[in-house]
Design a protein around this motif. Structure first.
Motif, mmCIF file in Angstrom:
data_model
loop_
_atom_site.group_PDB
_atom_site.id
_atom_site.type_symbol
_atom_site.label_atom_id
_atom_site.label_comp_id
_atom_site.label_asym_id
_atom_site.label_seq_id
_atom_site.Cartn_x
_atom_site.Cartn_y
_atom_site.Cartn_z
ATOM 1 N N GLU A 21 0.840 -1.197 0.000
ATOM 2 C CA GLU A 21 0.000 0.000 0.000
ATOM 3 C C GLU A 21 0.877 1.250 0.000
ATOM 4 O OE1 GLU A 21 -3.034 -0.363 -0.558
ATOM 5 O OE2 GLU A 21 -3.485 -2.386 0.137
ATOM 6 N N HIS A 22 0.236 2.383 -0.250
ATOM 7 C CA HIS A 22 0.909 3.677 -0.206
ATOM 8 C C HIS A 22 0.018 4.633 0.579
ATOM 9 C CE1 HIS A 22 3.733 2.214 -3.227
ATOM 10 N NE2 HIS A 22 2.669 1.662 -3.791
ATOM 11 N N VAL A 23 0.628 5.389 1.476
ATOM 12 C CA VAL A 23 -0.107 6.280 2.364
ATOM 13 C C VAL A 23 0.117 7.737 1.983
ATOM 14 C CG1 VAL A 23 -0.289 7.057 4.757
ATOM 15 C CG2 VAL A 23 -0.113 4.612 4.258
ATOM 16 N N GLU A 88 3.751 -0.245 3.884
ATOM 17 C CA GLU A 88 3.800 1.020 3.150
ATOM 18 C C GLU A 88 5.013 0.968 2.239
ATOM 19 O OE1 GLU A 88 3.327 5.026 1.851
ATOM 20 O OE2 GLU A 88 5.125 3.871 2.256
ATOM 21 N N THR A 90 6.131 2.930 -0.417
ATOM 22 C CA THR A 90 6.516 4.087 -1.220
ATOM 23 C C THR A 90 8.032 4.256 -1.199
ATOM 24 O OG1 THR A 90 4.430 5.170 -0.684
ATOM 25 C CG2 THR A 90 6.165 6.548 -1.590
ATOM 26 N N LEU A 101 4.952 8.693 8.914
ATOM 27 C CA LEU A 101 4.227 7.428 9.055
ATOM 28 C C LEU A 101 3.903 7.045 10.501
ATOM 29 C CD1 LEU A 101 6.019 5.282 6.307
ATOM 30 C CD2 LEU A 101 3.847 6.537 6.137
ATOM 31 N N ILE A 112 1.899 -0.074 10.611
ATOM 32 C CA ILE A 112 2.533 0.210 9.332
ATOM 33 C C ILE A 112 3.945 -0.360 9.349
ATOM 34 C CG2 ILE A 112 3.397 1.988 7.771
ATOM 35 C CD1 ILE A 112 1.106 3.770 8.591
#
Length: 335
Positions: A21-23, A88, A90, A101, A112
């Motif tokens: 995922e990307h936050v 995460e 990215t 984060l 995370i």
């Protein structure tokens, strides 16, 4: 133990995990005109959703996740639906904001696990792309064993490393450096392959050539290539294959996402034909259009809709738990 942005936690504390995922991210440099050659402007809004489904990369604002409060709210929705942890992913080339984060994790209630790495060559800032292999290995080792630069936490794995259709010299240096650093630290590496190529066997060879076990390799977004023989061969290496659900968009004429129906049918067949395959799932959110507030499926899509659909298709509960809980924990556990 597994390294999260809040510190190390036992493997059994992760719960249900989304592995890609990307936050907070910025991919605006990937913007391109619509399929009709037009340029979309302005902010995300309801009247532009159809345009984006037809030409997903055509709006600059869609290609960035830039608000921590929005991230908290969207992840909190997923937490309520039963998602406990995200990776995460990215990396450099996608505008990471690592230092923010921990606050997002604390406020949302979602664990995370932060990845650290460099994406595909064409996205990389020159200062990262032009590093030597030794410099990259040192950077990766520092992130895994000391801290991600600018933060007080260690990376939980290396990634998201990208490969182009033809693996470039910079990407190859990054893979070799990551393989050695991850092997030494007992960590995993996540990879995003070019969907137009079939490079997974080559990537496995590069990484395992540096000592990394294939079981520590995660191939993200394998649903970009729904080729049963190819994906089956990748799974048979022992690497983990991930399927990302929720996006059904066009990127160019003849270039589109699979539908979730196609992904579900393919995954069910893969599990039947390769019962020992290590599989994880995600929604691979990286744009505003994927967020629930903008009409997207959101971070909760897998736990809310895909898992029940797989159950209705006959996938046993134990296999679902393997994909959501046990396989991600084994992948990320550094002992």
């Amino acid at each position: 133990m597994i390294e999260t942005v809040g510190g190390a936690v036992p493997a059994d504390a992760l719960g249900r995990v989304s592995t890609n995922e990307h936050v907070l991210t910025d991919s605006r440099h990937l913007q391109r005109p619509t399929r009709e050659g037009l340029q979309l402007e302005g902010l995300m809004r309801p009247d532009i959703v159809g345009d984006l489904r037809w030409s997903y990369m055509s709006l600059s604002d869609n290609l960035t996740l830039d608000d921590p409060d929005t991230a908290v709210a969207e992840l909190a929705l997923a937490r309520t639906a039963g998602l406990d942890t995200i990776v995460e992913a990215t990396s450099w080339g996608m505008g990471p904001r690592h230092a923010e984060l921990p606050d997002i994790a604390r406020r949302s209630g979602v664990n995370i696990v932060a990845a650290y790495g460099g994406y595909i060559d064409k996205t990389l800032p020159a200062w990262w792309r032009d590093q030597s292999e030794d410099d990259l290995e040192n950077a990766y080792t520092t992130a895994l064993t000391v801290a991600v630069p600018g933060t007080g936490f260690r990376a939980g794995l290396l990634g998201l490393l990208g490969t182009s259709a033809e693996i470039t010299p910079a990407e190859r240096r990054g893979l070799r450096a990551a393989g050695r650093a991850a092997h030494a630290a007992g960590a995993a590496v996540s990879i995003r392959l070019d969907g137009a190529a079939r490079r997974a066997p080559e990537v496995v060879e590069i990484l395992t050539g540096q000592g990394l076990s294939a079981r520590r390799i995660l191939f993200c977004n394998m649903d970009k290539v729904l080729d049963a023989a190819y994906v089956g061969d990748v799974a048979d290496t022992g690497a983990v294959v991930e399927f990302a659900f929720g996006s059904e968009n066009y990127f160019a004429d003849g270039a589109r996402d699979a539908t979730d129906g196609e992904r579900l049918a393919f995954l069910v067949r893969l599990l039947e034909d390769h019962p020992t395959a290590a599989v994880t799932m995600s929604t691979s959110v990286w744009t505003k259009g994927q967020l629930a507030r903008h009409g997207g499926m959101g971070y909760a899509h897998v736990v809310r809709r895909i898992v029940p659909a797989l159950g209705r298709a006959g996938v046993p509960a134990q296999v679902l738990d393997d994909m959501l809980v046990r396989t991600p924990a084994r992948l990320l556990d550094r002992g």
